[in-house]
Design a protein around this motif. Sequence first.
Motif, PDB file in Angstrom:
ATOM      1  N   ARG A 147       0.839  -1.193   0.000  1.00 43.30           N
ATOM      2  CA  ARG A 147       0.000   0.000   0.000  1.00 43.30           C
ATOM      3  C   ARG A 147       0.878   1.249   0.000  1.00 43.30           C
ATOM      4  N   GLY A 148       0.430   2.261  -0.723  1.00 43.13           N
ATOM      5  CA  GLY A 148       1.170   3.513  -0.773  1.00 43.13           C
ATOM      6  C   GLY A 148       1.113   4.265   0.545  1.00 43.13           C
ATOM      7  N   ASN A 149       2.085   5.105   0.775  1.00 43.44           N
ATOM      8  CA  ASN A 149       2.148   5.914   1.997  1.00 43.44           C
ATOM      9  C   ASN A 149       1.340   7.201   1.832  1.00 43.44           C
ATOM     10  N   ILE A 150       1.053   7.833   2.943  1.00 45.20           N
ATOM     11  CA  ILE A 150       0.534   9.202   2.928  1.00 45.20           C
ATOM     12  C   ILE A 150       1.624  10.092   3.502  1.00 45.20           C
ATOM     13  N   LEU A 151       2.009  11.083   2.720  1.00 47.08           N
ATOM     14  CA  LEU A 151       3.121  11.959   3.083  1.00 47.08           C
ATOM     15  C   LEU A 151       2.611  13.347   3.420  1.00 47.08           C
ATOM     16  N   GLY A 152       3.385  14.049   4.215  1.00 46.90           N
ATOM     17  CA  GLY A 152       3.046  15.410   4.589  1.00 46.90           C
ATOM     18  C   GLY A 152       3.925  16.417   3.878  1.00 46.90           C
ATOM     19  N   ALA A 153       3.947  17.622   4.395  1.00 47.35           N
ATOM     20  CA  ALA A 153       4.733  18.697   3.794  1.00 47.35           C
ATOM     21  C   ALA A 153       6.191  18.264   3.652  1.00 47.35           C
ATOM     22  N   GLY A 154       6.764  18.557   2.481  1.00 54.87           N
ATOM     23  CA  GLY A 154       8.145  18.165   2.234  1.00 54.87           C
ATOM     24  C   GLY A 154       8.333  16.666   2.176  1.00 54.87           C
ATOM     25  N   ASP A 155       7.267  15.924   1.847  1.00 56.99           N
ATOM     26  CA  ASP A 155       7.280  14.462   1.776  1.00 56.99           C
ATOM     27  C   ASP A 155       7.619  13.809   3.114  1.00 56.99           C
ATOM     28  N   THR A 330      -0.278  18.446   2.233  1.00 62.33           N
ATOM     29  CA  THR A 330       0.388  19.641   2.751  1.00 62.33           C
ATOM     30  C   THR A 330       0.503  19.631   4.264  1.00 62.33           C
ATOM     31  N   LEU A 331      -0.038  18.606   4.936  1.00 63.40           N
ATOM     32  CA  LEU A 331      -0.037  18.595   6.397  1.00 63.40           C
ATOM     33  C   LEU A 331       1.384  18.687   6.956  1.00 63.40           C
ATOM     34  N   ASP A 332       1.570  19.562   7.926  1.00 65.54           N
ATOM     35  CA  ASP A 332       2.843  19.693   8.625  1.00 65.54           C
ATOM     36  C   ASP A 332       2.751  18.834   9.884  1.00 65.54           C
ATOM     37  N   PRO A 333       3.489  17.721   9.942  1.00 64.70           N
ATOM     38  CA  PRO A 333       3.343  16.823  11.094  1.00 64.70           C
ATOM     39  C   PRO A 333       3.534  17.515  12.436  1.00 64.70           C
TER      40      PRO A 333
END
Length: 664
Positions: A147-155, A330-333
């Motif tokens: 399964r693909g990942n979900i990445l945030g801002a700046g991957d 675009t989420l910033d963790p």
Amino acid sequence: MGNPRNIVLGLVALVTAGTLTACDDGRAGAESGAKQLAAALSALDVGSLTLDGIQQDAAAKRLAAVFKELAPAKPNVSAGKVDLSSDKATVPLEYSWKVGEAEWKYTTQATLAKSKDQWRVQWTSGMLAPELTDGEVLDLKVSTAQRGNILGAGDAPIVVDRPVYRVGIDKTKVPAEQADASARALAGLAGLDATTYAQQVAASGPQAFVEGIVLRAFTPEISQAKLATIPGAVSVQDTMPLAPTRTFARAVLGSVGQASAEQIEKTNGALQLGDTTGNGGLQEQYDSLLRGTDGVTIGAVPAEPPAGSAASARELFAVKAVSGASLKTTLDPRLQQLAEDTLAGVGPASAIVALRPSNGAVLAAASGPGSNGYNTAMLGQYAPGSTFKIVDSLAMIRNGMTPDSKVNCTPTLTVDGRTFKNAEGYPEGSLGSVTLRDAFAHSCNTAFIAARDGVSQAQLESAATSLGVAVEAPKLGAAAFLGSVPGSAEGTEHAASMIGQGKVLLSPLAAAVMAASVAQGSPVSPQLVLNPDAVPQPSGGASPSAVPTGSAAGSGSAVPSGSAPSAQATAPATPVTKQEAAQLSDMMRAVVTSGHAGFLTEVRGAPVGAKTGTAEYGKENPPKTHAWIVAVHGDLAVAVFVEDGGLGATTSGPLLKQFLTAAG
């Protein structure tokens, strides 16, 4: 030879049973017989055929055994050109199976022989699958795609494979008579429904591992020591796609688990029992992108392999697994976690949304624990209270006023028999003839309601869209409610609109967009999903309709990106200008320097501009209130909301200060 799960297969042919008889002794009879054979095989029902070489019931059992691993699907079989030679006819049978996302096609040969004016099928296993012998059946193996990942801002990694423990009953390690008791004991330990789980264990095969719960780590409640006391209870180490914590942005991201009965039904067979799929949020909305394509191998294996040895498969068809793609957001963790930590102690439904005005990036969209898993941040529909005076003020500025224009702030104001008043503790020094800036800073309800004759409801709607509210969000890529502002209203309803009540509704996301548009000096369109070619699935994540308790359901609705309810415009009619935004920024700064939000002067860095809001709802006396505050701080716009929260300044204000201070 076990099938790990049912595979979606299709193309069921409905046939009208008939005897393979010839109208004459020529080609027409043979062709008719060939077509009836193909129809019978498409239905996997040979009961209507006249067969040579095998008894009818034996043929039915043989057919079921050969294709057992592919059940419940059926092939599409068509007969090719008949080759006729005296009283014999050969015909190619063209098979097509839908196997997962792939199509398995092959051709076999069948023979028909004419006897006493009747064409009879000469039974062979080879007409069922390529070169299949009487001692073979088909075997299906599925390799699950990564399964693909979900990445945030700046991957930055958000949802990636993380270690887990799958806890359940291993039926090979417990006597059959003990399995029910063990299942119920494990259910009690894991907080599962004991009857349901015991039924699942009972229905599984004698060598099955029946998963009960998945843990990130063992806890005092579910420990390895406690598992050891339950016969057959085991834990299996594995990985699965998970966010950093169980609650991290869960309402936005969703989760991954086994497909529910409802999801299976919605997909018309694309999902099967046991499939892993996204549940809610982005995981469900973009499931087809993230899930990838499972690999499939079909082989011919001995129907009864030699004792003590594994069946050796002769490969007939294979498709390699294709990993899912990553979903970029675009989420910033750091900011998302900060927002969640800020709301951790808030009892009612709550939310913090943070945007970057310069590009509309959604940096945080947190819903507090009181939201009970609902995406309050993006889907909540609430009267915005006095935060909506940003919209009022823009409409008034467009009618010729400035922050220094005089307005009259009275203790109360009656409209069509309904009395409006200012919030408790309104400063007497800001009553009377005051500047628009002062009325805005102290949130004088009566001054803004008194302006209703000069500001039509249509002008309010236009001003709202100018600030990015109640318009489509084509770049967002997620289900959201962007606000609803009626274009017409009279009397008390129009008066209520002037203080962000009546039928005016915003979500915390929409409130943050409104503030961001002031900071940017042009309408901001929010963006969460960055994949340019990612298309949301209609069956997942679209149009949630649930409204949290205490919110007012208006004419707007929660909608996915690019789809707007009737109350939304496709684009701002007249975008806010930098000159207009500068005047609004001046008044928002006054809320901090001389109004209700003086506590924000302590936030370091760029000057903070803000607007508080309190909106009454319900029928209690005194009524309950929603607590709001929006703010801009450099290239950051934030909205804080608490559903049952008293005053915006005293309830949401401290939460905003905590967030901005830690955000740096």
